[in-house]
Design a protein around this motif. Structure first.
Motif: not given
Length: 334
Positions: A17, A21, A27, A32, A36, A137
């Protein structure tokens, strides 16, 4: 001993991710965390919130759709551009802000993304823009109402939605109620074939027509369960196909507006749009609004129900897909 992640699981898993950024894409914490940890995530567009229906109905519907996604094991990620910042997942306050702004928010397709961001504007993402950000994403499943397509008389006007070209180049599975019946469905399916898009109908041989389950067009492929849909997405991902997948889920029969009445309203709305010189990306919002008026609200009621049903199916597909990722990851450990 260390795990060796298989080729399949590497393809299906979300990218780091940090690159989002770096791009200035925000996100939401819930999204997020899900990305993850390998929890299923479902992308949701925001044009349906800003342009699909009035406030507060749009806000309540958006909340209900997100709740359905959560209730079926996945995390919703409504996508929009707020003050020039692409957002993957909105807070309740941001969702209500978008709903209240309504049509004052720019309807944002892929081509409009740089302009809206550069001007620090607010953009409600259409199918093409939502697919673009979802793919960035690593979100594999996106739920919407219906996609755009080839407009009627499109062979003369060349009016073809960017949804179709996006499906041809962005590897995201779009769960919808088919092609909006205000469009030319046979030509849209032909265009999708040219773009190399896998088109699947869910539990039916006929491709759905948004407000109604029947379009008169046979679907190229059929899947009878969310597991089969996940298998198709997995296979496409495994072999690195860069195109998307379109999964057409028919609106439940009990919520379908009468096809004859809707078709009559569509024809009237099309003639009215032509006589008023309405063109470009203003056509679809006008037609949907006018058809709803002409059907006494039946088409909007059907629209809301089909989006909720799509959210249920899409969340289950996303969950089934992440279950496969978990299985492959564990099987590669020694």
């Amino acid at each position: 001993m260390a795990c060796r992640i298989s080729v399949i699981s590497r393809h299906i898993s979300s990218p780091p991710l940090e690159h989002l950024d770096d791009l200035g894409i925000r996100v939401a914490p819930e999204v997020r965390s899900a990305l993850s940890s390998g929890v299923g995530v479902v992308a949701l567009e925001s044009t349906i919130v800003s342009h699909g229906m009035p406030y507060p109905q749009n806000f309540h519907t958006a909340q209900e759709v997100e709740s359905i996604v959560r209730a079926n094991g996945a995390v919703p990620a409504t996508i929009a551009i707020l003050d020039g910042v692409p957002c993957i997942g909105l807070s309740l306050a941001e969702l209500e802000r978008l709903a209240k702004l309504g049509t004052m928010v720019s309807k944002t397709a892929r081509r409009d993304i740089p302009y809206v961001i550069a001007r620090r504007g607010n953009g409600a993402t259409t199918v093409s823009a939502t697919m673009f950000f979802a793919s960035k994403a690593g979100i594999k499943v996106f739920v919407t109402g219906g996609i755009g397509g080839v407009h009627r008389q499109g062979e003369s006007t060349m009016d073809v939605s960017s949804d179709l070209t996006e499906l041809g180049k962005t590897p995201v599975a779009v769960v919808c109620a088919g092609v909006k019946s205000i469009l030319d469905i046979p030509r849209t399916l032909e265009y999708l074939e040219t773009q190399g898009v896998t088109v699947v109908s869910y539990s039916t041989d006929e491709f759905p027509a948004f407000f109604t389950p029947n379009s008169g067009c046979k679907a190229p492929c059929r899947a009878d369960s969310v597991e089969e849909c996940a298998d198709i997405i997995e296979a496409s991902t495994k072999f690195g196909l860069s195109s998307g997948i379109l999964i057409g889920v028919p609106i439940p029969a009990e919520h379908a507006a009468a096809a004859k009445n809707v078709e009559s309203a569509i024809q009237s709305a099309l003639h009215e749009a032509e006589s008023r010189g309405i063109a470009g990306n203003s056509v679809t919002p006008f037609l949907l609004k006018r058809v709803n008026e002409l059907t006494g609200g039946d088409s909007l009621a059907a629209n809301i129900q089909l989006v909720k049903n799509n959210a249920l199916v899409g969340a289950k597909i996303a969950t089934a897909l992440t279950t496969r990722l978990s299985r492959f990851t564990k099987s590669s450990c020694h």
